[in-house]
Design a protein around this motif. Structure first.
Motif, PDB file in Angstrom:
ATOM      1  N   GLU A 486     -23.635  12.784  -6.186  1.00  0.00           N
ATOM      2  CA  GLU A 486     -24.891  13.512  -5.968  1.00  0.00           C
ATOM      3  C   GLU A 486     -25.645  13.708  -7.277  1.00  0.00           C
ATOM      4  OE1 GLU A 486     -21.912  14.534  -5.093  1.00  0.00           O
ATOM      5  OE2 GLU A 486     -21.906  14.338  -2.891  1.00  0.00           O
ATOM      6  N   ASP A 489     -27.173  10.288  -8.278  1.00  0.00           N
ATOM      7  CA  ASP A 489     -28.329  10.024  -7.418  1.00  0.00           C
ATOM      8  C   ASP A 489     -29.519  10.888  -7.825  1.00  0.00           C
ATOM      9  OD1 ASP A 489     -29.336   8.648  -4.970  1.00  0.00           O
ATOM     10  OD2 ASP A 489     -29.565  10.716  -4.271  1.00  0.00           O
ATOM     11  N   LEU A 519     -26.711   2.277  -5.073  1.00  0.00           N
ATOM     12  CA  LEU A 519     -26.588   2.632  -3.656  1.00  0.00           C
ATOM     13  C   LEU A 519     -25.814   1.558  -2.889  1.00  0.00           C
ATOM     14  CD1 LEU A 519     -30.200   3.989  -3.029  1.00  0.00           C
ATOM     15  CD2 LEU A 519     -28.079   5.335  -2.956  1.00  0.00           C
ATOM     16  N   ARG A 520     -26.055   0.305  -3.214  1.00  0.00           N
ATOM     17  CA  ARG A 520     -25.321  -0.760  -2.525  1.00  0.00           C
ATOM     18  C   ARG A 520     -23.840  -0.678  -2.828  1.00  0.00           C
ATOM     19  NH1 ARG A 520     -23.349  -5.549  -3.637  1.00  0.00           N
ATOM     20  NH2 ARG A 520     -24.187  -5.622  -5.753  1.00  0.00           N
ATOM     21  N   ARG A 522     -22.255   1.940  -3.495  1.00  0.00           N
ATOM     22  CA  ARG A 522     -21.755   3.140  -2.796  1.00  0.00           C
ATOM     23  C   ARG A 522     -21.728   2.931  -1.284  1.00  0.00           C
ATOM     24  NH1 ARG A 522     -18.888   6.612  -5.206  1.00  0.00           N
ATOM     25  NH2 ARG A 522     -19.455   8.109  -3.573  1.00  0.00           N
ATOM     26  N   ARG A 523     -22.005   1.696  -0.841  1.00  0.00           N
ATOM     27  CA  ARG A 523     -21.983   1.327   0.573  1.00  0.00           C
ATOM     28  C   ARG A 523     -23.003   2.139   1.381  1.00  0.00           C
ATOM     29  NH1 ARG A 523     -17.708  -2.016   1.145  1.00  0.00           N
ATOM     30  NH2 ARG A 523     -15.988  -1.795  -0.345  1.00  0.00           N
ATOM     31  N   ARG A 524     -24.211   2.181   0.826  1.00  0.00           N
ATOM     32  CA  ARG A 524     -25.331   2.817   1.533  1.00  0.00           C
ATOM     33  C   ARG A 524     -26.450   1.777   1.649  1.00  0.00           C
ATOM     34  NH1 ARG A 524     -26.233   8.307  -1.779  1.00  0.00           N
ATOM     35  NH2 ARG A 524     -27.703   8.711  -0.090  1.00  0.00           N
ATOM     36  N   PRO A 525     -26.217   0.725   2.435  1.00  0.00           N
ATOM     37  CA  PRO A 525     -27.129  -0.433   2.446  1.00  0.00           C
ATOM     38  C   PRO A 525     -28.532  -0.115   2.932  1.00  0.00           C
ATOM     39  CG  PRO A 525     -25.534  -0.591   4.232  1.00  0.00           C
ATOM     40  CD  PRO A 525     -25.087   0.541   3.361  1.00  0.00           C
ATOM     41  N   LEU A 526     -28.678   0.754   3.916  1.00  0.00           N
ATOM     42  CA  LEU A 526     -30.014   1.022   4.453  1.00  0.00           C
ATOM     43  C   LEU A 526     -30.912   1.650   3.398  1.00  0.00           C
ATOM     44  CD1 LEU A 526     -29.179   2.313   8.054  1.00  0.00           C
ATOM     45  CD2 LEU A 526     -30.062   0.074   7.382  1.00  0.00           C
ATOM     46  N   LEU A 527     -30.383   2.664   2.722  1.00  0.00           N
ATOM     47  CA  LEU A 527     -31.173   3.314   1.672  1.00  0.00           C
ATOM     48  C   LEU A 527     -31.374   2.362   0.492  1.00  0.00           C
ATOM     49  CD1 LEU A 527     -32.613   5.835   0.767  1.00  0.00           C
ATOM     50  CD2 LEU A 527     -30.452   6.757  -0.081  1.00  0.00           C
ATOM     51  N   ALA A 528     -30.353   1.559   0.188  1.00  0.00           N
ATOM     52  CA  ALA A 528     -30.472   0.593  -0.910  1.00  0.00           C
ATOM     53  C   ALA A 528     -31.606  -0.378  -0.643  1.00  0.00           C
ATOM     54  CB  ALA A 528     -29.155  -0.139  -1.096  1.00  0.00           C
ATOM     55  N   THR A 558     -27.466  -6.907   0.248  1.00  0.00           N
ATOM     56  CA  THR A 558     -27.334  -5.797   1.212  1.00  0.00           C
ATOM     57  C   THR A 558     -27.417  -6.285   2.647  1.00  0.00           C
ATOM     58  OG1 THR A 558     -29.723  -5.352   1.314  1.00  0.00           O
ATOM     59  CG2 THR A 558     -28.461  -4.234  -0.419  1.00  0.00           C
TER      60      THR A 558
END
Length: 634
Positions: A486, A489, A519-520, A522-528, A558
């Protein structure tokens, strides 16, 4: 500050007192005299040659001593006088002091345009010593030029000394020379015998601006010790004093004092092109690049309208640099090319080198590696030969940004490390974000965090408006292991918010690219994907081709769809996954597995694994075959 001409002093002491004006003459070649003979040993029948007057110059050396220098043709006479104790009488011709000072000032300007900056600084300070007291406005111009020269060279102590001398010249009373106490009544006016000390007359400089006088009018007379009062805050004289004080405070590392003075300089609203040029420079030092560009354009227009070729050249230098700093790369390129053409036409090699450095920086954004190297290497060649510290640092910065754009952070970090440790005092803080980024990506974490700590101090000084956004990005890149996600980010989000709108597309897009990569992972593809698309659009707006390709590769990694207008992967390469394609393209550029791993934030073992699968999928057996296949299908 580069090579020093042997006849010039490398440092001239501030003009606290007169040491005797010189006779104007040709460039000297004789060594200084160690002793001046007495005047009471004149022979009854000196040879006829002894009566011939010699043109000579009195110079101050590094150790504070004085040297009498003459032409090579006359040198033997002084050597003979020294050996035989023949008396030597010095006589100052009317106007000799001012003539010699103006000659030294002209030499300095020639060297500043097309020669070693050490020679230029020596000539400027010599002109200041010669003119101080007799022609104070000339001394002020000479010392101000010396300060600008030392700044360009990156010599902090020389710049500080010149600024102190300029401020002294602005406030000190004038002391025209009269006959010294041991001069006989029969001696011609202006004669100074060996061992005599000139004494000042009762004349004093009094700067008394009248409403009917043009700005900067200088009048002689008034009470002893009269000083520049600065009664009108909108005059170029007052602004020049603030400019000198602001730079001096900056070198003393007194940011509050420097900011206050430089803000007054930048607020100038008159129509003096010189004052407007200083206002633009002050705004640039304060990091207000928009104001620097706006004021610089006005200074350039007025300088051209008044046929000020000298100022036009300097205004183009600063304007192109300011536009590059502001992210207006196309405009910076236009003005730099104009300035380069003019500099080459008029034989200003040092000015041409500065414009080449700016062109290299602009090309580093666009991703034209060949243009970056051509302009940067040409600029560095002149910078090393003539001691252009600032120009050399800008050229190295351009090469480092090009290294980052092509995915070689280790090369960029190695290039910038020396400049960050002991580089140009006016540029090294601007290099800290780039170095910290390169060092972090290259795995040089300790150096990256040290740069981040120094950048934090610089940002806190308030001297650079862009520093806070760059600091937030660097803090995200250099976060220590175990830092909560956090917090990282939040650093990225804060950096994106602090980047200026409009002209800050490139720097904001760079932050968004790093944020999307993080972000990618961190496995947060949509936000990435959302962040990376913003980065891609930002790079495309400013024509950053290689950077845009990095953003596209991250988007493909992604699993995102192709961007509008993006070509499909051709031929055999279509069999590769997005991640494998990125590795294949990097390997095809000649990158080693370790360099690929650093560029993509992977382990070397992971790269090895992917590369074996790439070879199997494409049916190639070597890196050379892979490079040929990538080239043929691109």
């Amino acid at each position: 500050m580069g090579r020093r001409a042997p006849e010039h002093p490398a440092r001239a002491a501030p003009p606290a007192r007169r040491t005797g004006p010189p006779q104007a003459g040709p460039e000297p070649h004789a060594p200084p005299l160690g002793r001046m003979p007495r005047t009471d040993q004149l022979g009854s029948e000196p040879p006829p040659e002894a009566h011939r007057p010699l043109a000579a110059t009195l110079r101050r050396l590094d150790d504070g001593s004085l040297a009498l220098v003459v032409t090579a043709a006359d040198a033997h006479l002084l050597h003979e006088a020294t050996r035989s104790d023949t008396p030597v009488t010095l006589r100052v011709a009317n106007g000799g002091t001012e003539h010699a000072a103006r000659a030294a000032l002209a030499r300095g300007r020639r060297a500043l345009a097309d020669g070693p900056l050490g020679d230029a600084y020596a000539s400027f300070t010599l002109a200041g010593v010669l003119a101080a007291g007799a022609v104070p406005e000339l001394a002020l111009a000479a010392y101000t030029a010396a300060a600008d020269t030392a700044w360009a060279a990156g010599d902090r102590s020389a710049c500080a000394a010149a600024l102190d001398s300029a401020l002294a010249a602005m406030s000190a009373p004038t002391h025209p020379l009269t006959a010294p106490s041991n001069t006989a009544p029969s001696d011609p006016p202006g004669t100074i015998k060996a061992g005599a000390t000139p004494k000042p007359s009762n004349g004093h400089l009094h700067l008394r601006p009248n409403l009917s006088d043009p700005p900067g009018t200088i009048e002689m007379g008034g009470s002893p010790g009269a000083r520049f009062e600065g009664n009108r805050p909108d005059t170029p004289d007052t602004q020049l004093a603030d400019y000198l004080r602001g730079l001096a405070a900056l070198l003393r590392e007194s940011p509050a004092e420097a900011i206050a003075a430089l803000r007054r300089v930048a607020a100038f609203e008159g129509d003096s092109p010189d004052a407007l040029h200083r206002a633009s420079a002050a705004a640039l030092i304060l990091g207000d690049t928009d104001a620097a560009c706006r004021i610089g354009l006005r200074a350039l227009a007025i300088a051209r309208d008044r046929d000020r070729a000298d100022l036009t050249a300097r205004a183009l230098e600063y304007l192109a640099y300011a536009e590059m700093r502001a992210g207006r790369h196309a405009r910076a390129r236009t003005h730099a090319r104009e300035g380069l053409d003019e500099a080459l036409r008029t034989g200003r090699a040092n000015t041409a080198a500065h414009h080449r450095a700016v062109l290299a920086l602009s090309a580093s954004v666009e991703g034209d590696t060949a243009e970056v190297e051509a302009h940067a290497n040409a600029a560095l060649d002149t910078a090393r030969r003539c001691g252009l510290g600032q120009t050399g640092a800008l050229a190295e910065w351009a090469l480092a940004r090009s290294d980052l754009a092509r995915g070689a952070p280790d090369v960029a970090a190695a290039r910038l490390a020396g400049l960050v440790r002991q580089g140009h005092f006016g540029v090294r803080h601007l290099l800290l974000p780039c170095f910290a980024e390169a060092a972090a990506l290259a795995g040089r974490k300790q150096e990256a965090r040290a740069a981040a700590r120094e950048l934090k101090l610089w940002a806190a000084s308030g001297l650079d408006r862009a520093a806070q956004a760059q600091l937030a990005r660097v803090e995200a890149l250099t976060a220590a292991p175990g830092t909560p996600p956090e917090a990282i980010d939040a650093h990225y989000v804060r950096a994106i918010r602090l980047h200026p709108s409009g002209s800050g597309d490139f720097e904001r897009a760079r932050t968004q690219l790093h944020h999307g990569k993080w972000l990618r992972r961190r496995r947060r593809p949509l936000l990435a994907r959302a962040v990376l698309r913003e980065a891609l659009h930002g790079f495309e707006r400013c024509g950053a081709v290689l950077w845009a390709e990095q953003a596209r590769q991250e988007l493909r990694a992604t699993g995102g769809q192709r961007a509008a207008g993006e070509p499909r992967t051709p031929g055999a390469l279509a069999a590769l996954t997005p991640h494998q394609l990125r590795i294949a393209r990097l390997v095809a550029t000649g990158a080693t597995n370790r360099e690929v791993a650093r560029s993509l934030s992977l382990s070397v073992r992971t790269v090895d694994h992917h590369l074996r699968n790439i070879f199997a999928s494409l049916g190639v057996r070597s890196r050379v075959e892979l490079a040929r296949l990538v080239a043929d299908t691109t």
